[in-house]
Design an enzyme around this catalytic site. Structure first.
Site, PDB file in Angstrom:
ATOM      1  N   LEU A  86    -147.653  13.187 -54.977  1.00  0.00           N
ATOM      2  CA  LEU A  86    -146.222  13.211 -55.257  1.00  0.00           C
ATOM      3  C   LEU A  86    -145.619  12.010 -54.556  1.00  0.00           C
ATOM      4  O   LEU A  86    -146.007  11.700 -53.423  1.00  0.00           O
ATOM      5  CB  LEU A  86    -145.591  14.500 -54.712  1.00  0.00           C
ATOM      6  CG  LEU A  86    -145.956  15.812 -55.407  1.00  0.00           C
ATOM      7  CD1 LEU A  86    -145.471  16.995 -54.574  1.00  0.00           C
ATOM      8  CD2 LEU A  86    -145.372  15.867 -56.803  1.00  0.00           C
ATOM      9  N   ASP A  87    -144.658  11.328 -55.213  1.00  0.00           N
ATOM     10  CA  ASP A  87    -144.058  10.183 -54.537  1.00  0.00           C
ATOM     11  C   ASP A  87    -143.275  10.661 -53.319  1.00  0.00           C
ATOM     12  O   ASP A  87    -143.026  11.853 -53.131  1.00  0.00           O
ATOM     13  CB  ASP A  87    -143.193   9.356 -55.494  1.00  0.00           C
ATOM     14  CG  ASP A  87    -142.021  10.146 -56.058  1.00  0.00           C
ATOM     15  OD1 ASP A  87    -141.242  10.684 -55.266  1.00  0.00           O
ATOM     16  OD2 ASP A  87    -141.901  10.203 -57.300  1.00  0.00           O
ATOM     17  N   ARG A  88    -142.905   9.737 -52.457  1.00  0.00           N
ATOM     18  CA  ARG A  88    -142.339  10.092 -51.148  1.00  0.00           C
ATOM     19  C   ARG A  88    -141.076  10.936 -51.275  1.00  0.00           C
ATOM     20  O   ARG A  88    -140.826  11.828 -50.473  1.00  0.00           O
ATOM     21  CB  ARG A  88    -142.058   8.815 -50.347  1.00  0.00           C
ATOM     22  CG  ARG A  88    -141.754   9.091 -48.868  1.00  0.00           C
ATOM     23  CD  ARG A  88    -141.806   7.816 -48.062  1.00  0.00           C
ATOM     24  NE  ARG A  88    -140.781   6.882 -48.472  1.00  0.00           N
ATOM     25  CZ  ARG A  88    -139.525   6.870 -47.996  1.00  0.00           C
ATOM     26  NH1 ARG A  88    -139.178   7.753 -47.073  1.00  0.00           N
ATOM     27  NH2 ARG A  88    -138.650   5.999 -48.399  1.00  0.00           N
ATOM     28  N   SER A 121    -140.338  13.009 -53.781  1.00  0.00           N
ATOM     29  CA  SER A 121    -140.568  14.272 -54.480  1.00  0.00           C
ATOM     30  C   SER A 121    -141.073  15.343 -53.525  1.00  0.00           C
ATOM     31  O   SER A 121    -141.612  15.055 -52.458  1.00  0.00           O
ATOM     32  CB  SER A 121    -141.564  14.077 -55.628  1.00  0.00           C
ATOM     33  OG  SER A 121    -141.036  13.203 -56.599  1.00  0.00           O
ATOM     34  N   ARG A 156    -146.771  10.467 -58.883  1.00  0.00           N
ATOM     35  CA  ARG A 156    -145.810  10.732 -59.958  1.00  0.00           C
ATOM     36  C   ARG A 156    -144.415  10.608 -59.384  1.00  0.00           C
ATOM     37  O   ARG A 156    -144.171  11.037 -58.304  1.00  0.00           O
ATOM     38  CB  ARG A 156    -146.016  12.132 -60.523  1.00  0.00           C
ATOM     39  CG  ARG A 156    -145.026  12.444 -61.605  1.00  0.00           C
ATOM     40  CD  ARG A 156    -145.282  13.757 -62.240  1.00  0.00           C
ATOM     41  NE  ARG A 156    -146.354  13.659 -63.192  1.00  0.00           N
ATOM     42  CZ  ARG A 156    -147.367  14.512 -63.257  1.00  0.00           C
ATOM     43  NH1 ARG A 156    -147.437  15.499 -62.430  1.00  0.00           N
ATOM     44  NH2 ARG A 156    -148.309  14.375 -64.142  1.00  0.00           N
TER      45      ARG A 156
END
Length: 275
Positions: A125-127, A129, A275
């Protein structure tokens, strides 16, 4: 004189002989109890009822197994028994980088994990999210969860700016064009909303970098918050942000079944995309 003594009884059944027991292995009852199938007495009942298999044969009381190599099934569902395999679910908070080590990150997954064998994130997961992140050292399981050919769904709850019309939802399901090719949601559903913001559920089967954020921006609705709430049969539920827990026996078995696996394969590092 004719002897009247009884003669030895000859075995007449033709059931297969028990397979040789592996040297230095542990009893099947102990291994299944450790895996979460109840007490040893409960496991013995499962074996007596014919619900446990070792490979292709029915298990018997007293069987021993090598948990690193033997395939064990309960009710035809594979059971992960390898002593070094670990499976966790983590509720990743916003601001945490989905890596185990990054000299430039203020906080990584390593800060949240319990001690024990090293595990790796299944995808990322991107930072910014949040939400469900699986971690394991079962490399084959991780790769299958991520690969689109196995169809393991990932469900997200996105909060976007403005009121989202049905036409935008249908566009997500039909597919939108991104700079790296078309992207399509398996399903999209408006959960709640008003004129200023909308909560929308999006289900995906692939995982390109920041894909959902880019898809929603492409239909005119920038993401304010993004939370992953489900991967296949595993749900985030009420796990607090920053908390981690082991997967249950049922969750692991459901993941093995969903991806077509019948045994764990630890120590191969899985790959992943943000993502």
């Amino acid at each position: 004189m004719t002897s009247t003594g009884s003669q030895p009884t000859r075995r007449t059944d033709r059931s297969p002989a028990r397979a040789p027991q592996p040297e230095g292995a542990e009893r099947l009852q102990k291994a299944l109890a450790r895996a979460g199938y109840g007490s040893r007495r409960s496991v013995e009942d499962l074996i007596r009822q014919g619900r446990v298999r070792i490979g292709e044969r029915l298990a018997e009381l007293g069987d021993k197994i090598d948990a690193r190599t033997d395939r064990v099934f309960v009710d035809d569902v594979p059971v992960p028994l390898h002593p070094d395999v670990r499976h966790y679910v983590l509720n990743k908070p916003a601001g945490v980088t989905s890596t185990l080590h990054d000299v430039h990150a203020r906080k990584t997954l390593t800060d949240l994990l319990p001690p024990g064998p090293r595990v790796f994130p299944v995808g990322r997961l991107d930072r910014e999210s949040e939400g469900l992140l699986l971690l394991t050292n079962d490399g084959e399981l991780a790769n299958r969860i991520q690969h689109p050919r196995y169809g393991v769904e990932k469900e997200y709850l996105a909060e976007v700016e403005g009121s989202v019309p049905r036409s935008a939802v249908r566009a997500l399901e039909r597919g939108v064009e991104l700079e790296d090719g078309p992207a399509r949601a398996l399903g999209a559903t408006i959960q709640a909303g008003d004129r200023s913001r909308t909560a929308i559920s999006v289900v995906m089967a692939e995982g390109r970098k920041r894909e959902i954020r880019r898809m929603l921006a492409a239909v005119g609705f920038p993401v304010r918050r993004l939370v992953r709430v489900r991967i296949g049969p595993v749900r985030l539920g009420s796990l607090p942000p920053g908390a981690v827990r082991p997967l249950t026996t049922g969750e692991v078995s459901d993941l093995y079944r969903a991806t077509g696996l019948d045994r764990p394969a630890p120590a191969r590092r899985p790959s992943g995309q943000k993502r």
